[in-house]
Design a protein around this motif. Structure first.
Motif: not given
Length: 166
Positions: A57-69, A155-161
């Motif tokens: 799930q973390l890999t998907e989050y970092f790849a931009g394909t997951r927005t919740s855990f 990085w995390l803030l930018n990743h989440e816009g």
């Protein structure tokens, strides 16, 4: 907890290596590499199905394909106040932001911004409990206790816009 101790898994991420621990039923901690080190670097990995799922799930989050855990998280330690802050943080979704003051108000503790900041910084499960989503009232980053500090939070803030000021 099992008699062999908590499970442990490390994984690569865009913000450095991550180290997850769990007890078989819940994730207990997530650490972000700081200066090339993780807290349990001296221990061998002992992955569990839950930590493997968390890594995916973390890999998907970092790849931009997951927005919740969808993971059971049970942070260890913490005062009742800290636990209340972490519970409130866990309700913030991907791309949502709050301020230290708003967080204090939501807990019935207006004016407790400094105490809220301390509780946010003590969060033992960053990313999964989104402490990076807390900014000063003016949108400024006031610090970050995980990984490389402010650059990790940026990085995390930018990743989440999430808009912010450094």
């Amino acid at each position: 907890m099992t008699s062999i101790g908590p499970s442990l898994l490390r994984m690569a991420s865009p913000i450095g290596r991550l180290e997850l621990t769990g007890d078989g039923e819940s994730i207990l901690s997530l650490s972000i590499e700081r200066d090339g080190h993780l807290p349990l670097d001296d221990r061998p990995e002992s992955p569990s199905p839950l930590l493997t799922r968390a890594s995916r799930q973390l890999t998907e989050y970092f790849a931009g394909t997951r927005t919740s855990f969808d993971l059971p998280v049970r942070p260890q330690g913490g005062t009742p106040f800290q636990i209340g802050v972490w519970q409130r943080l866990s309700t913030l979704g991907f791309g949502e932001v709050t301020s230290y003051g708003e967080l204090g108000l939501s807990l019935g503790k207006p004016g407790a911004g400094r105490a809220v900041g301390g509780a946010v910084g003590a969060n033992p499960v960053p990313i999964l409990i989104g402490c990076h989503r807390v900014l000063a009232a003016n949108g400024r980053i006031t610090g970050y206790s995980g990984g490389s500090g402010v650059p990790t939070k940026v990085w995390l803030l930018n990743h989440e816009g999430i808009e912010h000021q450094v």
